[in-house]
Scaffold this motif. Structure first.
Motif, short mmCIF file in Angstrom:
data_model
loop_
_atom_site.label_atom_id
_atom_site.label_comp_id
_atom_site.label_asym_id
_atom_site.label_seq_id
_atom_site.Cartn_x
_atom_site.Cartn_y
_atom_site.Cartn_z
N GLU A 1 0.84 -1.32 -0.03
CA GLU A 1 -0.14 0.05 0.01
C GLU A 1 0.74 1.36 -0.11
N GLU A 2 0.18 2.43 -0.54
CA GLU A 2 0.93 3.85 -0.62
C GLU A 2 -0.19 4.76 -0.28
N VAL A 3 0.32 5.84 0.32
CA VAL A 3 -0.69 6.98 0.34
C VAL A 3 -0.23 8.01 -0.74
N ARG A 4 -1.44 8.36 -1.74
CA ARG A 4 -1.30 9.31 -2.57
C ARG A 4 -2.00 10.73 -2.21
N ILE A 5 -1.19 11.83 -2.39
CA ILE A 5 -1.54 13.05 -2.06
C ILE A 5 -1.55 14.01 -3.21
N SER A 6 -2.79 14.34 -3.69
CA SER A 6 -2.67 15.25 -4.92
C SER A 6 -3.62 16.28 -4.79
N THR B 1 -5.23 6.13 0.17
CA THR B 1 -4.71 4.89 0.18
C THR B 1 -4.89 4.05 -1.16
N TRP B 2 -3.67 3.68 -1.81
CA TRP B 2 -3.79 2.88 -2.90
C TRP B 2 -3.21 1.62 -2.38
N MET C 1 -1.49 -0.77 -9.22
CA MET C 1 -2.01 -0.07 -8.11
C MET C 1 -3.54 0.65 -8.33
N LYS C 2 -4.38 0.34 -7.27
CA LYS C 2 -5.67 0.72 -7.48
C LYS C 2 -6.00 1.76 -6.15
N PRO C 3 -6.85 2.77 -6.45
CA PRO C 3 -7.29 3.67 -5.29
C PRO C 3 -8.34 2.66 -4.31
N GLY C 4 -7.91 3.00 -3.13
CA GLY C 4 -9.00 2.05 -2.20
C GLY C 4 -9.64 3.11 -1.66
#
Length: 71
Positions: A13-18, A32-33, A42-45
């Motif tokens: 998992e990774e956290v994406r900030i945009s 969280t993706w 990778m898909k958005p959770g």
């Protein structure tokens, strides 16, 4: 294209900030993706937060306060 910052959460998992525009509103999206089991992409959770960009200074101030308190 919106700039995205990535924070690795764990191996899957990774956290994406945009910052993005949605239906005429400027939003900051923190989500969280996860790595999909079927194809490895990778898909958005469902876990995440979207706030109006105008609230970003308040969010930053709150996070800084938590950091200064050691929390």
């Amino acid at each position: 294209m919106a700039q995205t910052f990535i924070i690795q959460k764990n191996s899957r998992e990774e956290v994406r900030i945009s910052r993005e525009s949605y239906r005429g509103h400027e939003l900051v999206n923190v989500r969280t993706w996860y790595r999909a089991d079927d194809d490895g992409t990778m898909k958005p959770g469902k876990q995440g937060l979207a706030v109006k960009a105008e609230k970003l200074p308040e969010l930053i101030a709150a996070l800084q306060q938590l950091e200064s308190e050691g929390g």
